[in-house]
Write an enzyme that holds these catalytic residues in place. Structure first.
Site, PDB file in Angstrom:
ATOM      1  N   LEU A  19      92.214 -24.090  89.891  1.00 36.97           N
ATOM      2  CA  LEU A  19      92.680 -23.467  88.645  1.00 36.97           C
ATOM      3  C   LEU A  19      94.080 -22.882  88.804  1.00 36.97           C
ATOM      4  CD1 LEU A  19      89.447 -21.404  87.835  1.00 36.97           C
ATOM      5  CD2 LEU A  19      90.187 -23.531  86.726  1.00 36.97           C
ATOM      6  N   ASP A  62      88.285 -24.672  94.247  1.00 36.81           N
ATOM      7  CA  ASP A  62      88.849 -23.384  94.665  1.00 36.81           C
ATOM      8  C   ASP A  62      88.055 -22.692  95.776  1.00 36.81           C
ATOM      9  OD1 ASP A  62      91.241 -22.841  93.073  1.00 36.81           O
ATOM     10  OD2 ASP A  62      89.911 -22.935  91.332  1.00 36.81           O
ATOM     11  N   GLU A  67      87.483 -15.225  99.520  1.00 35.01           N
ATOM     12  CA  GLU A  67      87.450 -13.787  99.260  1.00 35.01           C
ATOM     13  C   GLU A  67      86.910 -13.463  97.861  1.00 35.01           C
ATOM     14  OE1 GLU A  67      90.704 -10.329  99.617  1.00 35.01           O
ATOM     15  OE2 GLU A  67      91.026 -11.722  97.988  1.00 35.01           O
ATOM     16  N   ASP A  68      87.097 -14.393  96.933  1.00 37.95           N
ATOM     17  CA  ASP A  68      86.689 -14.085  95.557  1.00 37.95           C
ATOM     18  C   ASP A  68      85.182 -14.059  95.363  1.00 37.95           C
ATOM     19  OD1 ASP A  68      89.273 -13.763  94.581  1.00 37.95           O
ATOM     20  OD2 ASP A  68      89.533 -15.931  94.419  1.00 37.95           O
ATOM     21  N   ARG A  87      84.023 -21.448  88.901  1.00 34.56           N
ATOM     22  CA  ARG A  87      83.935 -21.005  90.300  1.00 34.56           C
ATOM     23  C   ARG A  87      82.559 -20.424  90.679  1.00 34.56           C
ATOM     24  NH1 ARG A  87      88.792 -18.112  92.989  1.00 34.56           N
ATOM     25  NH2 ARG A  87      87.432 -18.741  94.679  1.00 34.56           N
ATOM     26  N   ARG A 133      89.577 -11.759  85.263  1.00 32.33           N
ATOM     27  CA  ARG A 133      88.379 -12.243  85.960  1.00 32.33           C
ATOM     28  C   ARG A 133      87.273 -11.193  86.098  1.00 32.33           C
ATOM     29  NH1 ARG A 133      89.797 -16.871  89.143  1.00 32.33           N
ATOM     30  NH2 ARG A 133      90.953 -18.181  87.696  1.00 32.33           N
ATOM     31  N   HIS A 163      94.752 -11.463  89.910  1.00 33.84           N
ATOM     32  CA  HIS A 163      93.822 -10.460  90.454  1.00 33.84           C
ATOM     33  C   HIS A 163      94.578  -9.181  90.820  1.00 33.84           C
ATOM     34  CE1 HIS A 163      91.342 -14.083  91.943  1.00 33.84           C
ATOM     35  NE2 HIS A 163      90.586 -13.467  91.058  1.00 33.84           N
ATOM     36  N   CYS A 248      93.233 -13.980 100.104  1.00 33.05           N
ATOM     37  CA  CYS A 248      92.056 -14.629  99.507  1.00 33.05           C
ATOM     38  C   CYS A 248      91.472 -15.740 100.368  1.00 33.05           C
ATOM     39  CB  CYS A 248      92.387 -15.143  98.115  1.00 33.05           C
ATOM     40  SG  CYS A 248      93.709 -16.299  98.105  1.00 33.05           S
TER      41      CYS A 248
HETATM   42  N1  LIG Z   1      91.887 -13.660  95.535  1.00 30.38           N
HETATM   43  C1  LIG Z   1      92.769 -14.590  95.178  1.00 30.38           C
HETATM   44  O1  LIG Z   1      93.965 -14.341  95.113  1.00 30.38           O
HETATM   45  N2  LIG Z   1      92.278 -15.773  94.830  1.00 30.38           N
HETATM   46  C2  LIG Z   1      93.069 -16.869  94.410  1.00 30.38           C
HETATM   47  C3  LIG Z   1      92.266 -17.782  93.550  1.00 30.38           C
HETATM   48  C4  LIG Z   1      93.073 -18.933  93.062  1.00 30.38           C
HETATM   49  C5  LIG Z   1      92.277 -19.919  92.253  1.00 30.38           C
HETATM   50  N3  LIG Z   1      93.097 -21.047  91.951  1.00 30.38           N
HETATM   51  C6  LIG Z   1      91.737 -19.309  90.991  1.00 30.38           C
HETATM   52  O2  LIG Z   1      92.428 -19.375  89.970  1.00 30.38           O
HETATM   53  O3  LIG Z   1      90.654 -18.773  90.976  1.00 30.38           O
END
Ligand SMILES: NC(=O)NCCC[C@H](N)C(=O)O
Length: 258
Positions: A19, A62, A67-68, A87, A133, A163, A248
């Protein structure tokens, strides 16, 4: 001595489909991304971290941004529920990995949404970004999970980046670092240091004064070195094209009860 374990997750073959929200899409070089990921993991290992690979999620573009998917506080792993529906399948493998490590597992439930990238811990203060998010129910559930364990949860508006941790992270002494144009409310942080580059706001604490940082923030690396810190620089250009940061690509677990 606190344990130094870090979860990492190998990039999906579909990484380039990840994404993008706040930046223009650029072509991702998958081979280079693979090399950069290996070098990132090696940098963690070289600085005393035991890296634990979560089973890959090849169908989730992704998933490398592990970390997310989870927030750790003490021995509790709070499994996230991403604000991006695309996700949500990433969490299954992470749940298994943290359970295997002996963590207590808790979950963000519907209607709550929360991405781990929105959670910044500074000692027992947990800043949580309310943004694209993470919603209000997610913030409340984070509070309910961690305040009884001794944390103080502080909600912070996030509108200019993906984020909270795309905007700010914290140095080992607790000073919050951020690139002012990307930070909604710098005054919410008791000690704030403005840095000259957007990606200079992203530091991973490796231990002692060592900071893992992206090669795209050379001026900030110089500034922090001049303040007595030791930047350890990795090139993560292919992940930055997908709004990823050094933070992340891993989940650092410092307080495991093991
Ligand atoms: N904690 C972060 O900085 N995560 C990056 C996530 C990037 C991923 N392309 C997203 O949009 O979710």
């Amino acid at each position: 001595m606190p344990s130094k374990k870090a979860l990492v997750r190998r990039p999906s073959p579909r990484l380039a489909e990840g994404l993008v929200t706040h930046i223009e899409r650029e072509k991702v070089d998958a081979d280079l991304a693979g090399e950069q990921w290996e070098a990132y993991v090696e940098a963690l290992r070289e600085h005393g971290w035991e890296t634990i690979e979560v089973d890959p999620a090849d169908d989730c573009p992704d998933s490398v941004f592990v970390e997310d998917t989870v927030v750790m506080y003490r021995n509790v792993a709070l499994i996230a529920r991403s604000g991006a529906e695309e996700r949500r399948e990433e969490t299954a493998g992470v749940e298994e990995a943290v359970a295997r490590l002996g963590c207590s597992v808790n979950w963000i439930w519907e209607p709550g949404t929360l991405d781990g990238g929105d959670v910044l811990k500074v000692d027992d203060t947990i800043y949580v970004g309310r943004g694209g998010r993470t919603n209000a129910a997610g913030v409340q559930q984070l509070r309910a999970a961690f305040e009884p364990l001794g944390a103080r949860v502080v909600a912070v508006p996030v509108s200019r980046v993906l984020h909270l941790k795309s905007a700010v992270t914290a140095l080992p002494d607790g000073t919050v670092v951020g690139h002012i144009p990307k930070v909604d409310r710098p005054a919410l942080f008791p000690r704030f240091l403005s840095v000259p580059e957007e990606s200079g706001a992203h530091v991973v604490l490796l231990g002692g004064d060592k900071l893992l940082m992206a090669a795209s923030a050379p001026k900030t690396a110089d500034l922090l070195a001049d303040l007595g810190f030791e930047p350890v620089v990795v090139d993560i250009s292919e992940f930055e094209k997908l709004e990823g940061c050094v933070t992340c690509l891993s989940v650092r677990m410092r307080d495991l009860y093991a």
